[in-house]
Design a protein around this motif. Structure first.
Motif, PDB file in Angstrom:
ATOM      1  N   ALA A 147      -5.384  12.875   8.887  1.00 45.00           N
ATOM      2  CA  ALA A 147      -5.735  14.299   8.849  1.00 45.00           C
ATOM      3  C   ALA A 147      -5.210  14.922   7.558  1.00 45.00           C
ATOM      4  CB  ALA A 147      -5.146  15.019  10.053  1.00 45.00           C
ATOM      5  N   VAL A 149      -3.350  17.272   5.656  1.00 47.20           N
ATOM      6  CA  VAL A 149      -2.341  18.273   5.982  1.00 47.20           C
ATOM      7  C   VAL A 149      -1.382  18.431   4.814  1.00 47.20           C
ATOM      8  CG1 VAL A 149      -0.453  18.870   7.540  1.00 47.20           C
ATOM      9  CG2 VAL A 149      -2.425  17.661   8.422  1.00 47.20           C
ATOM     10  N   VAL A 246      -9.503  21.642   2.628  1.00 49.31           N
ATOM     11  CA  VAL A 246      -8.479  21.297   3.623  1.00 49.31           C
ATOM     12  C   VAL A 246      -8.828  21.926   4.974  1.00 49.31           C
ATOM     13  CG1 VAL A 246      -6.051  21.468   4.225  1.00 49.31           C
ATOM     14  CG2 VAL A 246      -6.704  21.068   1.865  1.00 49.31           C
ATOM     15  N   ALA A 247      -9.296  23.181   4.944  1.00 47.52           N
ATOM     16  CA  ALA A 247      -9.599  23.856   6.212  1.00 47.52           C
ATOM     17  C   ALA A 247     -10.777  23.207   6.923  1.00 47.52           C
ATOM     18  CB  ALA A 247      -9.874  25.329   5.951  1.00 47.52           C
ATOM     19  N   SER A 248     -11.835  22.894   6.199  1.00 49.37           N
ATOM     20  CA  SER A 248     -12.996  22.319   6.877  1.00 49.37           C
ATOM     21  C   SER A 248     -12.794  20.846   7.162  1.00 49.37           C
ATOM     22  CB  SER A 248     -14.251  22.523   6.026  1.00 49.37           C
ATOM     23  OG  SER A 248     -14.089  21.841   4.804  1.00 49.37           O
ATOM     24  N   GLU A 250     -10.130  19.565   8.298  1.00 51.65           N
ATOM     25  CA  GLU A 250      -9.071  19.394   9.276  1.00 51.65           C
ATOM     26  C   GLU A 250      -9.538  18.517  10.428  1.00 51.65           C
ATOM     27  OE1 GLU A 250      -6.446  22.321   9.381  1.00 51.65           O
ATOM     28  OE2 GLU A 250      -5.450  21.766  11.234  1.00 51.65           O
ATOM     29  N   ARG A 251     -10.835  18.607  10.720  1.00 49.32           N
ATOM     30  CA  ARG A 251     -11.385  17.719  11.736  1.00 49.32           C
ATOM     31  C   ARG A 251     -12.548  16.940  11.145  1.00 49.32           C
ATOM     32  NH1 ARG A 251     -12.450  22.312  15.413  1.00 49.32           N
ATOM     33  NH2 ARG A 251     -11.593  23.448  13.679  1.00 49.32           N
ATOM     34  N   ALA A 259      -7.182  16.963  15.534  1.00 49.93           N
ATOM     35  CA  ALA A 259      -6.541  18.275  15.633  1.00 49.93           C
ATOM     36  C   ALA A 259      -7.140  19.135  16.738  1.00 49.93           C
ATOM     37  CB  ALA A 259      -6.655  19.016  14.299  1.00 49.93           C
TER      38      ALA A 259
END
Lengths: 318, 128
Positions: A147, A149, A246-248, A250-251, A259
């Motif tokens: 992931a 992070v 990073v935000a999109s 995340e999964r 997550a």
């Protein structure tokens, strides 16, 4: 002295509810995060001061015109063990409540500090075993996880920034630099102290709108400050791309959505990324100097008013 | 000489390694660990011998932290990792990604939690 306690009580109510609601909705805070943070701290401090002060002055009313005279009277009573004319049970009750609230606030602050430090130490212990340092980048660790992070773990000299392998795969070097500078801004500006104080404020008075709104607002504002820190070296597009990736990511579809199950509905509601991205995408000019000065003046006034109400009554009258 | 933290790390690495390599050798004695550590660091410039007592100190610290388990039924005692490296990583990441009440105060994440809808919007933003 009665009027002072009623004014303090009114102030406590105003600072507990309408003021934080309005400030949480205000748009200008994104244009002056530092000033907004000062105002939030003033609201929290003045709120606590007026809450305790209202009960204290009310309870001490039979003993003295202002806080000092009242406390002197109370000390005299306790020493001489003499009966107090006019000091009824209800006054004693108000005094005890003020004392309890004061102790509760200080105790929660210390307890929160202890709890946070314990969790950080435990986390750091595990990190030391599981992560590997990055070459040419001091205090930066990489952990093997898919992931994407990035986070920083504050703690004075032991502060570290942690990146996941997933993040390293996803980001280009210049985006990575922007992320690192964002995290370093958190650490250099000691945002952990603000987070500690407002986390404590929230756990001390969880049912007050002000403590919840304040914590959320402070979390958002420090992210904006860290973004500003990153923008000093990175260009805006790079940082926006880093945030978006990073935000999109995340999964990511390939990794089995690690997550998603960990996300509570409350957390999804309390997003801060939307505001942050909006601020980065369509930057507004910083709030003008006069407006900032006005806000800072209000903050000072917020702290001055309860102090004056506590100390001044009776002084003017002699 | 390596610091205690570095030794803890090296010992855990050995225990995790032996765990995955040879099921019969899940647990190791302090002596066996010392030998392996010495072999690993044989090329190190300071060339100091690692004492078994140092290894035992490190092991007892790790035991206190709940990372290492001691098998006391035969002497010398044998030590094993309580959980695998992967499980520890998952635990660590759960702390980061999860929603413990103090998480936001404990560590500051670059990106907070993101909704699927927001992620979708962001993906569009990236491809645009």
């Amino acid at each position: 002295m009665f009027w002072a306690s009623y004014l303090l009580a009114a102030m406590a109510v105003i600072l507990a509810w309408p003021v934080p609601v309005l400030l949480a909705r205000a748009k200008w805070t994104a244009r002056a995060p530092v000033t907004a943070l000062v105002l939030w701290q003033a609201i929290a401090l003045a709120g606590g001061l007026s809450m305790i002060g209202a009960m204290l002055t009310w309870g001490l009313e039979p003993l003295g015109e202002n806080l000092l005279a009242g406390l002197q009277g109370l000390a005299g009573l306790l020493v001489s063990y003499a009966p107090a004319p006019g000091l009824d049970l209800i006054h004693v009750f108000a005094l005890s409540a003020a004392l309890l609230l004061g102790v509760h606030l200080v105790f929660t602050l210390l307890l929160t500090y202890y709890r946070i430090r314990k969790q950080r130490n435990k986390h750091r212990d595990l990190l030391n075993l599981l992560s590997s340092p990055v070459k040419n980048s001091p205090k930066t660790l990489v952990i093997s996880h898919p992931a994407p992070v990035a986070y920083c773990l504050p703690g004075g000299a032991g502060s570290v920034t942690v990146l996941s392998e997933g993040l390293l795969e996803l980001l280009r070097p210049e985006e990575l630099e922007a992320v690192l500078n964002h995290e370093r801004a958190h650490l250099n500006q000691r945002h952990d102290l603000l987070l500690w104080a407002f986390a404590a404020w929230r756990s001390a008075l969880p049912w007050l709108p002000t403590s919840q709104l304040a914590q959320r607002a402070v979390n958002e504002l420090i992210e904006m400050l860290a973004d500003d820190g990153a923008l000093r070296t990175a260009n805006r597009e790079t940082l926006i791309r880093a945030v978006a990736v990073v935000a999109s990511g995340e999964r990511p579809s390939g990794v089995g959505a690690p997550a998603k199950e960990l996300l509570t509905p409350e957390e999804s509601e309390a997003l801060s990324t939307a505001h942050r991205l909006h601020r980065l995408l369509s930057p507004s000019p910083p709030l003008g100097k006069p407006a900032q000065a006005l806000v800072l003046g209000c903050s000072a006034l917020l702290l001055a008013v309860p102090t004056v109400l506590l100390l001044a009554p009776g002084l003017a009258a002699g | 000489m390596a610091t205690l933290g570095e030794l803890e790390r090296a010992v855990m690495d050995l225990l995790w390694q032996s765990d995955s390599e040879d099921p019969a050798e899940i647990a190791l004695t302090a002596n066996a660990l010392r030998d392996r550590l010495a072999r690993k660091t044989a090329s190190s410039p300071d060339g100091k011998e690692l004492a078994v007592t140092t290894v035992l100190t490190v092991l007892s610290r790790l035991e206190k932290k709940g990372l290492v388990q001691r098998e006391r039924d035969i002497r010398p005692h044998r030590y094993r990792a309580v959980t695998s490296r992967e499980e520890h990583t998952v635990e660590l990441m759960n702390e980061v990604l999860g929603s413990a009440p103090d998480r936001e105060a404990v560590l500051a994440k670059f990106i907070g939690s993101v909704s699927e809808q927001e992620a979708e919007t962001l993906r569009k933003l990236l491809t645009a």
